[in-house]
Design a protein around this motif. Structure first.
Motif, PDB file in Angstrom:
ATOM      1  N   ALA A  56     -54.355  -5.908 -19.880  1.00 35.60           N
ATOM      2  CA  ALA A  56     -54.020  -4.509 -20.158  1.00 35.60           C
ATOM      3  C   ALA A  56     -55.264  -3.618 -20.056  1.00 35.60           C
ATOM      4  CB  ALA A  56     -53.396  -4.392 -21.547  1.00 35.60           C
ATOM      5  N   THR A  57     -56.400  -4.192 -20.363  1.00 38.64           N
ATOM      6  CA  THR A  57     -57.630  -3.392 -20.365  1.00 38.64           C
ATOM      7  C   THR A  57     -58.255  -3.304 -18.980  1.00 38.64           C
ATOM      8  OG1 THR A  57     -57.993  -4.137 -22.618  1.00 38.64           O
ATOM      9  CG2 THR A  57     -59.853  -3.101 -21.524  1.00 38.64           C
ATOM     10  N   VAL A  58     -58.208  -4.436 -18.257  1.00 35.14           N
ATOM     11  CA  VAL A  58     -58.741  -4.436 -16.887  1.00 35.14           C
ATOM     12  C   VAL A  58     -57.642  -4.909 -15.937  1.00 35.14           C
ATOM     13  CG1 VAL A  58     -61.197  -4.586 -17.435  1.00 35.14           C
ATOM     14  CG2 VAL A  58     -59.877  -6.674 -17.372  1.00 35.14           C
ATOM     15  N   PRO A  59     -56.757  -3.999 -15.554  1.00 34.06           N
ATOM     16  CA  PRO A  59     -55.532  -4.378 -14.842  1.00 34.06           C
ATOM     17  C   PRO A  59     -55.750  -5.049 -13.485  1.00 34.06           C
ATOM     18  CG  PRO A  59     -55.753  -1.986 -15.018  1.00 34.06           C
ATOM     19  CD  PRO A  59     -56.808  -2.559 -15.869  1.00 34.06           C
ATOM     20  N   LEU A  60     -56.945  -4.951 -12.936  1.00 29.33           N
ATOM     21  CA  LEU A  60     -57.166  -5.603 -11.637  1.00 29.33           C
ATOM     22  C   LEU A  60     -57.485  -7.086 -11.776  1.00 29.33           C
ATOM     23  CD1 LEU A  60     -59.208  -3.005  -9.546  1.00 29.33           C
ATOM     24  CD2 LEU A  60     -56.800  -3.582  -9.351  1.00 29.33           C
ATOM     25  N   ASN A  65     -74.627 -23.845 -14.139  1.00 29.86           N
ATOM     26  CA  ASN A  65     -74.364 -22.980 -15.291  1.00 29.86           C
ATOM     27  C   ASN A  65     -73.241 -21.995 -15.007  1.00 29.86           C
ATOM     28  OD1 ASN A  65     -76.282 -22.029 -13.497  1.00 29.86           O
ATOM     29  ND2 ASN A  65     -76.946 -20.445 -14.929  1.00 29.86           N
ATOM     30  N   ILE A  66     -72.620 -21.560 -16.082  1.00 33.08           N
ATOM     31  CA  ILE A  66     -71.466 -20.666 -15.988  1.00 33.08           C
ATOM     32  C   ILE A  66     -71.545 -19.660 -17.125  1.00 33.08           C
ATOM     33  CG2 ILE A  66     -70.007 -22.209 -17.404  1.00 33.08           C
ATOM     34  CD1 ILE A  66     -67.626 -21.356 -15.629  1.00 33.08           C
ATOM     35  N   ARG A  67     -70.999 -18.488 -16.859  1.00 33.01           N
ATOM     36  CA  ARG A  67     -70.860 -17.487 -17.930  1.00 33.01           C
ATOM     37  C   ARG A  67     -69.381 -17.431 -18.259  1.00 33.01           C
ATOM     38  NH1 ARG A  67     -74.610 -12.992 -17.603  1.00 33.01           N
ATOM     39  NH2 ARG A  67     -72.796 -11.695 -17.971  1.00 33.01           N
ATOM     40  N   VAL A  68     -69.082 -17.629 -19.509  1.00 31.24           N
ATOM     41  CA  VAL A  68     -67.665 -17.722 -19.866  1.00 31.24           C
ATOM     42  C   VAL A  68     -67.228 -16.480 -20.643  1.00 31.24           C
ATOM     43  CG1 VAL A  68     -65.924 -19.048 -21.122  1.00 31.24           C
ATOM     44  CG2 VAL A  68     -67.792 -20.228 -19.927  1.00 31.24           C
ATOM     45  N   ASN A  69     -66.041 -15.977 -20.265  1.00 35.36           N
ATOM     46  CA  ASN A  69     -65.409 -14.891 -21.002  1.00 35.36           C
ATOM     47  C   ASN A  69     -64.185 -15.461 -21.698  1.00 35.36           C
ATOM     48  OD1 ASN A  69     -66.601 -12.133 -19.759  1.00 35.36           O
ATOM     49  ND2 ASN A  69     -66.495 -13.733 -18.219  1.00 35.36           N
ATOM     50  N   GLY A  70     -64.255 -15.489 -23.029  1.00 39.29           N
ATOM     51  CA  GLY A  70     -63.070 -15.906 -23.764  1.00 39.29           C
ATOM     52  C   GLY A  70     -62.272 -14.668 -24.126  1.00 39.29           C
ATOM     53  N   VAL A  71     -61.027 -14.627 -23.645  1.00 33.25           N
ATOM     54  CA  VAL A  71     -60.242 -13.396 -23.835  1.00 33.25           C
ATOM     55  C   VAL A  71     -58.816 -13.694 -24.285  1.00 33.25           C
ATOM     56  CG1 VAL A  71     -61.563 -12.148 -22.087  1.00 33.25           C
ATOM     57  CG2 VAL A  71     -59.478 -13.353 -21.419  1.00 33.25           C
ATOM     58  N   TYR A  72     -58.175 -12.671 -24.881  1.00 29.46           N
ATOM     59  CA  TYR A  72     -56.726 -12.725 -25.053  1.00 29.46           C
ATOM     60  C   TYR A  72     -56.151 -12.289 -23.717  1.00 29.46           C
ATOM     61  CZ  TYR A  72     -57.598 -12.590 -30.118  1.00 29.46           C
ATOM     62  OH  TYR A  72     -58.019 -12.847 -31.392  1.00 29.46           O
ATOM     63  N   PRO A  73     -55.422 -13.153 -23.030  1.00 31.21           N
ATOM     64  CA  PRO A  73     -54.991 -12.804 -21.669  1.00 31.21           C
ATOM     65  C   PRO A  73     -54.265 -11.459 -21.588  1.00 31.21           C
ATOM     66  CG  PRO A  73     -54.458 -15.071 -22.166  1.00 31.21           C
ATOM     67  CD  PRO A  73     -54.997 -14.495 -23.427  1.00 31.21           C
ATOM     68  N   ASP A  74     -53.303 -11.248 -22.495  1.00 36.96           N
ATOM     69  CA  ASP A  74     -52.520 -10.004 -22.411  1.00 36.96           C
ATOM     70  C   ASP A  74     -53.397  -8.781 -22.613  1.00 36.96           C
ATOM     71  OD1 ASP A  74     -50.490 -11.711 -22.124  1.00 36.96           O
ATOM     72  OD2 ASP A  74     -49.651 -11.415 -24.150  1.00 36.96           O
ATOM     73  N   LYS A  75     -54.243  -8.883 -23.623  1.00 28.20           N
ATOM     74  CA  LYS A  75     -55.088  -7.735 -23.944  1.00 28.20           C
ATOM     75  C   LYS A  75     -56.079  -7.462 -22.818  1.00 28.20           C
ATOM     76  CE  LYS A  75     -54.979  -7.821 -28.946  1.00 28.20           C
ATOM     77  NZ  LYS A  75     -55.766  -7.957 -30.182  1.00 28.20           N
ATOM     78  N   ASP A 117     -61.902  -1.452 -13.664  1.00 29.91           N
ATOM     79  CA  ASP A 117     -60.567  -2.035 -13.815  1.00 29.91           C
ATOM     80  C   ASP A 117     -60.534  -3.534 -13.589  1.00 29.91           C
ATOM     81  OD1 ASP A 117     -59.897   0.496 -14.254  1.00 29.91           O
ATOM     82  OD2 ASP A 117     -58.613   0.766 -12.505  1.00 29.91           O
ATOM     83  N   SER A 118     -61.637  -4.086 -13.048  1.00 25.21           N
ATOM     84  CA  SER A 118     -61.565  -5.524 -12.858  1.00 25.21           C
ATOM     85  C   SER A 118     -62.433  -6.274 -13.849  1.00 25.21           C
ATOM     86  CB  SER A 118     -61.919  -5.893 -11.420  1.00 25.21           C
ATOM     87  OG  SER A 118     -63.181  -5.410 -11.110  1.00 25.21           O
ATOM     88  N   MET A 119     -63.308  -5.593 -14.529  1.00 24.24           N
ATOM     89  CA  MET A 119     -64.148  -6.326 -15.448  1.00 24.24           C
ATOM     90  C   MET A 119     -64.613  -5.546 -16.673  1.00 24.24           C
ATOM     91  SD  MET A 119     -67.162  -8.771 -14.350  1.00 24.24           S
ATOM     92  CE  MET A 119     -67.997  -9.601 -15.649  1.00 24.24           C
TER      93      MET A 119
END
Ligand SMILES: Nc1ncnc2c1ncn2[C@@H]1O[C@H](COP(=O)(O)OP(=O)(O)OP(=O)(O)O)[C@@H](O)[C@H]1O
Ligand SMILES: [Mg+2]
Lengths: 234, 412
Positions: free
Chosen positions: B131-135, B118-128, B53-55
């Motif tokens: 909704a998918t990982v509510p935590l 270095n960084i690992r980046v997750n580009g996401v649609y915030p709403d989606k 739920d968090s990732m």
């Protein structure tokens, strides 16, 4: 008609290498509704013989018929069914079931072996307890009653299924004179009332005096018999 | 049968202490297994919940081959826009799916103009994604609980290491698919707590920003995370989706898509498996305890009652009934032990829930363990204990039923 007929009955126990011939070619008949006793010194084969008649053990050779059944051919289960149906047992040590009350001990054969209906059981047990004089002790447990009382319960238990034959191996050995005679008396009354055959083994003279026929065993051999009535020589 | 029960139970009561001892042993065993199953189950589900739920989401779709080299977040193994469209179409066909979130993932450099890491980046649609990982919002420790364009959520690790605060301007630089390098400035929108697992360096930005950093003309998707309405249908939905998507083949005739559940994406799955294996061995131990203790008392019971067995056999009790008589004793011991064990377990689990035992897992602190007894478990474990009791009584009972009445009667 013979209820028990034995011909050349032999029983050999094998103890390691040694063979003990406990019964040596014994022949006799016991008629229905008789009251007989086997007597003899210790080790003469009385218990061995009663065990054979009681279908608890099998002869080494010879033939034995009890109620016209060749009991040596029965399987363990068939023998159990046969005993339940035709025989009653009275033991020297009473052998009541300790977790059952007086009433329940008498009930056991009807309940577990015969599956008789409740109403019938109750009638039969009540009347038998009355006959052996144990009605007021019916709710006591075996460890709460005396030896004589235990044997009276055992008599009631042996008779509750209306057996044709009751086997009693030294039933009075653990009882005092007065009680012994009373127990024998009860058994005789039963015989007269229901026509049940009783076969005892004993070396108790008091018992011997009460029976109709006496067979004497010595070292596994039937030596003489004093037939009063009912019993016949084979 | 009932009458045999009466005799069996009276015989058990005849040796009260021994009966009590044996059934308490079984009770403690049953209780222990139940409490362990409830506690470890709770722990497991909290953990799985945390992770999915968090990732991760419940399951994910990648291009085939992506997961094998997931550590380097290869841009060359992204799903094309057309392929992603196919995935979305499939997802919409499956009613059990609650939400899904397409993500662009890439590895890059993160700089505060003085230091770089270095960084690992997750580009996401915030709403989606939420909704998918509510935590996800709950992991944002500082700043706004969402992801806006032009802003970046950075992991705690980087915020602390490079002393970056919410509102600071930073640069993200990444090598694009064609090998050229591009950078873009962001404002730190929030600081995000990592979940246990390979998430220590995960930051979040809007998917459009990610496209810009990577100079994508058409959107290419690294993974699609999926959340189900009912987690219990995980495998069913996974299979269904896999079946639908595996029909899509590439030019070489190999399937394009790779559908997997969280179990095949997170190392925590092994921990969960370990817990299951431990529970299994504890059940085996319970069976051993029950078998040994019941067999022990039943052997004693038969031995003590040889003459009684001879007597009832002489009275005409058939061997099967003698057998049942002793089996009933074993059964009654088992059932009373199991019943007491269940009651004890219910009490203990209740107390644990009242006391609220907390524990820490990775960076998550103060999680409340809320063990719950499952009726299935209670029935299953009681059944194990009872069946083991009957099996343990079988050998002594057989011995009793096979006794020769003469010998039994002669026994002193
Ligand atoms: N199970 C057995 N194994 C070996 N020998 C046995 C067994 N039962 C009895 N015997 C032997 O067989 C013989 C007859 O024994 P049995 O018990 O029938 O005598 P009994 O007349 O009943 O004696 P008692 O008056 O002492 O009860 C004895 O020598 C005895 O030692
Ligand atoms: Mg004898």
């Amino acid at each position: 008609m013979s209820l028990v007929s034995a011909e050349n009955l032999t029983k050999i126990y094998n103890v390691g290498e040694i063979e003990i011939e406990a019964l040596k070619s014994v022949s006799f008949n016991v008629q229905s509704a008789s009251f007989v006793s086997f007597v003899g010194p210790s080790g003469s084969g009385k218990t061995t013989l009663l065990n054979l008649i009681g279908c608890l053990d099998k002869p080494t050779s010879g033939s034995l018929k009890v109620a016209d059944v060749d009991t040596s051919a029965l399987t363990r289960k068939e023998a159990a069914v046969f005993r339940g149906k035709n025989l009653g047992f009275i033991f020297q040590d009473f052998n009541l079931i300790p977790v059952l009350s007086v009433y329940e001990n008498v009930e056991y054969p009807l309940l577990i072996v015969h599956n008789s209906p409740a109403e019938e059981r109750k009638k039969r047990i009540t009347s038998l307890l009355e006959t052996v004089g144990m009605t007021d002790q019916r709710d006591k447990y075996p460890d709460q009653i005396s030896g004589g009382q235990k044997q009276r319960v055992a008599i009631a238990r042996a008779l509750v299924t209306n057996p044709r034959l009751v086997l009693a191996d030294e039933p009075t050995a653990n009882l005092d004179s007065k009680t012994a005679l009373m127990v024998i008396d009860i058994m005789r009354k039963m015989k007269e009332e229901f026509g049940v055959t009783f076969i005892f083994s004993t070396h108790d003279q008091r018992v011997v005096n009460e029976v109709e026929a006496v067979y004497t065993l010595q070292d596994g051999i039937l030596v003489e018999d004093a037939v009063r009535e009912g019993g016949t020589n084979a | 049968m009932l009458k045999l029960f009466k005799i069996g139970i009276r015989n058990l009561l005849r040796y009260k202490r021994r009966t009590l001892l044996t059934s308490s042993l079984i009770a403690v065993g049953v209780m222990f297994v139940l409490v362990f199953a409830a506690t470890s189950g709770s722990f497991k589900y909290i953990m799985i919940g945390q992770i999915t739920d968090s990732m991760l989401g419940h399951l994910q779709v990648h291009k085939r081959g992506y997961v094998a080299s997931i550590d380097s977040l290869p841009l060359t193994l992204n799903l094309s826009a057309k392929q992603e469209e196919k995935v979305e179409k499939t997802i919409k066909e499956i009613t059990e799916i609650e939400a899904f979130s397409p993500r662009i993932k890439f590895g890059g450099m993160f700089s505060n103009f003085m230091e770089t890491t270095n960084i690992r980046v997750n580009g996401v649609y915030p709403d989606k994604d939420i909704a998918t990982v509510p935590l996800l919002p709950s992991r944002i420790k500082q700043g706004e609980k969402t992801i806006k364009k032009g802003k970046i959520l950075i992991p705690e690790l980087l915020a602390n290491g490079l002393k970056v605060k919410v509102g600071d301007t930073v640069v993200v630089i990444a090598t694009n698919r064609d090998g050229s390098v591009n950078g873009k400035q962001f404002v730190v929108g929030g600081i995000i707590e990592s979940v246990t697992g390979p998430g220590g360096r995960d930051g979040y930005m809007h998917i459009v920003d990610a496209m810009e950093v990577l100079r994508m003309e058409e959107m290419e998707i690294s993974e699609v995370a999926v959340r189900l309405k009912d987690f219990g249908k995980l495998n069913a939905v996974n299979d269904k989706m896999d079946k639908l998507l595996s029909k899509e083949l590439n030019k070489q005739g190999k399937p394009i898509f790779d559908v997997r559940t969280w179990e095949r994406l997170s190392p925590f799955y092994n921990v969960a498996r370990m817990i299951d294996i431990m529970t299994f061995f504890i059940k085996i131990m319970l069976i051993a305890i029950v078998l040994i203790s019941i067999m022990n008392v039943m052997i004693m019971a038969v031995f003590e009652r040889v003459r009684e067995i001879g007597t009832i056999a002489a009275l005409g009790t058939i061997p099967e009934k003698i057998l049942s008589l002793f089996l009933i004793e074993g059964f009654s011991l088992g059932i009373s032990g199991a019943a007491a064990g269940n009651i004890l377990a219910i009490i203990i689990v209740f107390v644990m829930n009242v006391v609220k035992i907390t524990f820490n897992f990775g960076r998550q602190t103060g999680m409340v363990l809320s063990p719950s007894l499952k009726v299935d478990d209670m029935i299953f474990i009681s059944a194990i204990a009872i069946i083991a009791s009957v099996i343990a009584a079988l050998q002594p009972a057989l011995k009793a039923s096979r006794m020769e009445p003469v010998e039994a009667l002669r026994h002193v």
